[in-house]
Design a protein around this motif. Structure first.
Motif, PDB file in Angstrom:
ATOM      1  N   TYR A  16     -61.264  31.566  -5.216  1.00 17.46           N
ATOM      2  CA  TYR A  16     -59.693  30.723  -4.080  1.00 17.46           C
ATOM      3  C   TYR A  16     -59.471  29.906  -4.731  1.00 17.46           C
ATOM      4  CZ  TYR A  16     -60.878  35.147  -0.694  1.00 17.46           C
ATOM      5  OH  TYR A  16     -61.517  36.481  -0.572  1.00 17.46           O
ATOM      6  N   VAL A  17     -57.647  29.570  -5.078  1.00 19.55           N
ATOM      7  CA  VAL A  17     -57.647  28.131  -4.973  1.00 19.55           C
ATOM      8  C   VAL A  17     -56.461  27.931  -4.144  1.00 19.55           C
ATOM      9  CG1 VAL A  17     -56.186  26.170  -6.427  1.00 19.55           C
ATOM     10  CG2 VAL A  17     -57.798  28.221  -7.748  1.00 19.55           C
ATOM     11  N   LEU A  18     -56.625  26.511  -2.867  1.00 20.38           N
ATOM     12  CA  LEU A  18     -56.190  26.564  -2.091  1.00 20.38           C
ATOM     13  C   LEU A  18     -55.471  24.901  -2.623  1.00 20.38           C
ATOM     14  CD1 LEU A  18     -54.633  26.911   0.113  1.00 20.38           C
ATOM     15  CD2 LEU A  18     -56.810  26.514   1.874  1.00 20.38           C
ATOM     16  N   ASN A  19     -54.188  24.116  -2.676  1.00 22.41           N
ATOM     17  CA  ASN A  19     -53.566  23.369  -2.747  1.00 22.41           C
ATOM     18  C   ASN A  19     -52.974  22.492  -1.821  1.00 22.41           C
ATOM     19  OD1 ASN A  19     -54.033  23.680  -6.178  1.00 22.41           O
ATOM     20  ND2 ASN A  19     -52.896  24.719  -5.911  1.00 22.41           N
ATOM     21  N   VAL A  20     -53.558  21.496  -1.577  1.00 24.40           N
ATOM     22  CA  VAL A  20     -52.490  20.789   0.332  1.00 24.40           C
ATOM     23  C   VAL A  20     -51.857  19.887  -0.663  1.00 24.40           C
ATOM     24  CG1 VAL A  20     -52.857  19.256   1.489  1.00 24.40           C
ATOM     25  CG2 VAL A  20     -54.565  20.201   0.384  1.00 24.40           C
ATOM     26  N   SER A  21     -50.196  20.753   0.216  1.00 20.72           N
ATOM     27  CA  SER A  21     -48.996  20.414  -0.665  1.00 20.72           C
ATOM     28  C   SER A  21     -48.656  20.122   0.990  1.00 20.72           C
ATOM     29  CB  SER A  21     -48.340  21.385  -0.248  1.00 20.72           C
ATOM     30  OG  SER A  21     -46.408  21.227  -0.478  1.00 20.72           O
ATOM     31  N   SER A  22     -47.546  19.633   1.010  1.00 20.35           N
ATOM     32  CA  SER A  22     -47.050  19.207   2.927  1.00 20.35           C
ATOM     33  C   SER A  22     -45.583  19.593   2.676  1.00 20.35           C
ATOM     34  CB  SER A  22     -46.697  17.867   2.153  1.00 20.35           C
ATOM     35  OG  SER A  22     -46.038  16.736   3.234  1.00 20.35           O
ATOM     36  N   MET A  23     -45.322  19.134   4.211  1.00 21.46           N
ATOM     37  CA  MET A  23     -43.680  19.650   4.237  1.00 21.46           C
ATOM     38  C   MET A  23     -43.122  18.536   4.030  1.00 21.46           C
ATOM     39  SD  MET A  23     -44.018  18.846   8.661  1.00 21.46           S
ATOM     40  CE  MET A  23     -42.101  18.595   8.502  1.00 21.46           C
ATOM     41  N   ALA A  24     -43.346  17.663   3.336  1.00 21.19           N
ATOM     42  CA  ALA A  24     -42.542  16.640   3.036  1.00 21.19           C
ATOM     43  C   ALA A  24     -42.241  17.192   1.350  1.00 21.19           C
ATOM     44  CB  ALA A  24     -42.945  15.118   3.091  1.00 21.19           C
TER      45      ALA A  24
ATOM     46  N   GLY B  74     -50.034  20.331   8.234  1.00 21.23           N
ATOM     47  CA  GLY B  74     -49.725  19.468   9.693  1.00 21.23           C
ATOM     48  C   GLY B  74     -49.448  18.497   9.480  1.00 21.23           C
ATOM     49  N   VAL B  75     -48.656  17.346  10.450  1.00 26.00           N
ATOM     50  CA  VAL B  75     -48.422  16.468  10.421  1.00 26.00           C
ATOM     51  C   VAL B  75     -49.974  16.044  11.002  1.00 26.00           C
ATOM     52  CG1 VAL B  75     -47.281  13.991  11.136  1.00 26.00           C
ATOM     53  CG2 VAL B  75     -45.669  16.756  10.271  1.00 26.00           C
ATOM     54  N   ILE B  76     -50.692  14.530  10.524  1.00 24.12           N
ATOM     55  CA  ILE B  76     -51.612  14.843  10.862  1.00 24.12           C
ATOM     56  C   ILE B  76     -52.414  13.285  10.812  1.00 24.12           C
ATOM     57  CG2 ILE B  76     -54.382  15.030  10.843  1.00 24.12           C
ATOM     58  CD1 ILE B  76     -52.534  17.597  11.421  1.00 24.12           C
TER      59      ILE B  76
ATOM     60  N   LYS C 183     -59.383  22.376  11.515  1.00 26.03           N
ATOM     61  CA  LYS C 183     -58.974  23.430  12.549  1.00 26.03           C
ATOM     62  C   LYS C 183     -57.662  24.589  11.528  1.00 26.03           C
ATOM     63  CE  LYS C 183     -57.322  26.780  16.324  1.00 26.03           C
ATOM     64  NZ  LYS C 183     -56.677  27.167  15.705  1.00 26.03           N
ATOM     65  N   ASN C 184     -55.905  24.315  10.735  1.00 21.62           N
ATOM     66  CA  ASN C 184     -55.399  24.299  10.063  1.00 21.62           C
ATOM     67  C   ASN C 184     -55.712  24.813   8.882  1.00 21.62           C
ATOM     68  OD1 ASN C 184     -53.101  23.904  12.332  1.00 21.62           O
ATOM     69  ND2 ASN C 184     -52.264  22.254  11.356  1.00 21.62           N
ATOM     70  N   VAL C 185     -56.139  24.008   8.326  1.00 22.50           N
ATOM     71  CA  VAL C 185     -56.884  24.763   7.153  1.00 22.50           C
ATOM     72  C   VAL C 185     -57.699  25.496   6.993  1.00 22.50           C
ATOM     73  CG1 VAL C 185     -58.161  23.616   5.042  1.00 22.50           C
ATOM     74  CG2 VAL C 185     -56.528  21.883   5.645  1.00 22.50           C
ATOM     75  N   ILE C 186     -58.787  25.399   7.771  1.00 19.19           N
ATOM     76  CA  ILE C 186     -59.820  26.795   8.438  1.00 19.19           C
ATOM     77  C   ILE C 186     -59.220  28.038   8.208  1.00 19.19           C
ATOM     78  CG2 ILE C 186     -61.499  27.332   9.745  1.00 19.19           C
ATOM     79  CD1 ILE C 186     -62.186  25.264   7.130  1.00 19.19           C
ATOM     80  N   ASP C 187     -57.864  27.895   9.675  1.00 16.73           N
ATOM     81  CA  ASP C 187     -57.136  29.567   9.646  1.00 16.73           C
ATOM     82  C   ASP C 187     -56.524  29.443   8.604  1.00 16.73           C
ATOM     83  OD1 ASP C 187     -58.059  29.087  12.373  1.00 16.73           O
ATOM     84  OD2 ASP C 187     -55.961  27.714  13.207  1.00 16.73           O
ATOM     85  N   ALA C 188     -55.646  29.102   7.577  1.00 14.60           N
ATOM     86  CA  ALA C 188     -55.817  29.096   6.617  1.00 14.60           C
ATOM     87  C   ALA C 188     -56.611  30.048   5.754  1.00 14.60           C
ATOM     88  CB  ALA C 188     -54.483  28.015   5.956  1.00 14.60           C
TER      89      ALA C 188
ATOM     90  N   VAL D 278     -49.100  32.574  -1.879  1.00 17.19           N
ATOM     91  CA  VAL D 278     -48.805  32.101  -0.705  1.00 17.19           C
ATOM     92  C   VAL D 278     -48.821  30.520   0.092  1.00 17.19           C
ATOM     93  CG1 VAL D 278     -48.754  32.708   2.112  1.00 17.19           C
ATOM     94  CG2 VAL D 278     -49.428  33.909   0.672  1.00 17.19           C
ATOM     95  N   TYR D 279     -47.623  29.928   0.556  1.00 14.75           N
ATOM     96  CA  TYR D 279     -47.946  28.479   1.295  1.00 14.75           C
ATOM     97  C   TYR D 279     -47.574  29.073   2.766  1.00 14.75           C
ATOM     98  CZ  TYR D 279     -45.369  24.800   3.277  1.00 14.75           C
ATOM     99  OH  TYR D 279     -44.944  22.964   3.649  1.00 14.75           O
ATOM    100  N   PHE D 280     -48.973  28.097   3.180  1.00 16.44           N
ATOM    101  CA  PHE D 280     -49.436  27.738   5.084  1.00 16.44           C
ATOM    102  C   PHE D 280     -48.872  27.117   5.283  1.00 16.44           C
ATOM    103  CE2 PHE D 280     -51.975  30.801   2.744  1.00 16.44           C
ATOM    104  CZ  PHE D 280     -52.369  31.892   3.846  1.00 16.44           C
ATOM    105  N   ASP D 281     -48.031  27.064   6.448  1.00 14.72           N
ATOM    106  CA  ASP D 281     -47.435  25.720   7.628  1.00 14.72           C
ATOM    107  C   ASP D 281     -48.668  25.816   8.104  1.00 14.72           C
ATOM    108  OD1 ASP D 281     -46.410  23.565   9.316  1.00 14.72           O
ATOM    109  OD2 ASP D 281     -44.489  24.825   8.412  1.00 14.72           O
ATOM    110  N   ASN D 282     -49.146  24.637   9.222  1.00 14.66           N
ATOM    111  CA  ASN D 282     -49.924  24.753  10.466  1.00 14.66           C
ATOM    112  C   ASN D 282     -50.440  26.113  10.294  1.00 14.66           C
ATOM    113  OD1 ASN D 282     -49.560  21.853  11.930  1.00 14.66           O
ATOM    114  ND2 ASN D 282     -47.662  23.235  11.284  1.00 14.66           N
TER     115      ASN D 282
END
Length: 268
Positions: A128-136, A188-190, A211-216, A228-232
């Motif tokens: 698994y590769v998970l990249n941190v993006s942003s709603m921005a 999320g906006v953290i 928690k949002n990252v772990i949920d994803a 897939v793009y995950f939001d929160n």
């Protein structure tokens, strides 16, 4: 035993996610730029879980450091079940690295791009590769000015870097379909240090972001989704440009060119 490699793990969301993954049974590899901070987080994880932690010090603004990091991982691990590309920066003024890259572009995009494809190419077994993006993430791209040489703005540079990492995510996901699951997320906006220093404490807690990252991660592991793009923590949609296959391909080619990587040398 599952192994997770978390970049930018000495502060904020990365630090909290590393602790939670270790608590949930992962062996963790943590990355940071500061040896003392790395030791502090490793000690915290050991005290919490009894697990020893593999620490890697590297500056993501340096390709030379990244090459050493890839070698260190390869020499010590045959597999990394989860690669979480979390490290990021926000630069108010335009800064250029020793190798000639705009710093936000390098740290937030080129570094995770290089790290990911190099580890895969070196034969490290990644699931698994998970990249941190942003709603921005930005909604448009200028291929003639990827590094904002004209009219630099800190927010724009950050926004573009998150667009680039999202485009990379989808392109790599398609390329590796059936082999490696590649996804990205907005945590999320953290109230990370990055947010507070640039916008004030206007977001949710670090714990909520983790928690949002772990949920994803749990969702990805349960459903084996890719691209897939995950939001929160939930599957969502990124901006329309990110799904443009031609834009994805063009950025991929430009990036390989900047990193002086010949696509024919890639073994995947």
């Amino acid at each position: 035993m599952a192994i997770a490699f978390i970049t930018g793990a000495t502060d904020g969301i990365g630090r909290e996610v590393a602790k939670r993954l270790a608590f949930h049974g992962y062996d963790v590899i943590i990355h940071g730029r500061n040896e003392l901070r790395l030791k502090k987080v490793a000690d915290e994880i050991r005290d919490l879980t009894g697990k020893s932690v593999f620490k890697i010090k590297a500056d993501f603004s340096s390709l030379k450091d990244l090459k050493k990091l890839v070698k260190e991982i390869k020499d010590n691990f045959s597999k990394v079940d989860l690669l979480l590309n979390n490290a990021a920066t926000f630069e108010k003024e335009r800064k250029v690295t020793e190798e000639g890259f705009e710093r936000t572009f390098m740290v937030n995009y080129l570094a995770p791009f290089y790290l990911t494809i190099s580890l895969i190419n070196e034969g490290v077994d990644i699931k698994y590769v998970l990249n941190v993006s942003s709603m921005a993430h930005a909604s448009s791209i200028d291929f003639e000015d990827l590094q904002l040489e004209k009219g630099y703005d800190g927010y724009k540079a950050y926004s573009l870097s998150k667009l680039y990492i999202t485009l990379f995510t989808y392109y790599l996901a398609e390329m590796l379909k059936g082999k490696i699951y590649v996804n990205c997320l907005h945590p999320g906006v953290i109230n990370t240090k990055l947010l507070i220093e640039n916008w004030r404490a206007i977001g949710a807690s670090i714990e909520e972001g983790a928690k949002n990252v772990i949920d994803a991660i749990k969702y990805i592991e349960a459903h084996n989704v890719t691209g897939v793009y995950f939001d929160n923590g939930k599957p969502s949609k990124s901006k329309p440009i990110t799904y443009d296959r031609e834009v994805q391909r063009k950025l991929w080619e430009k990036t390989l060119e900047l990193l002086k990587i010949n696509e024919r040398d890639l073994k995947f």
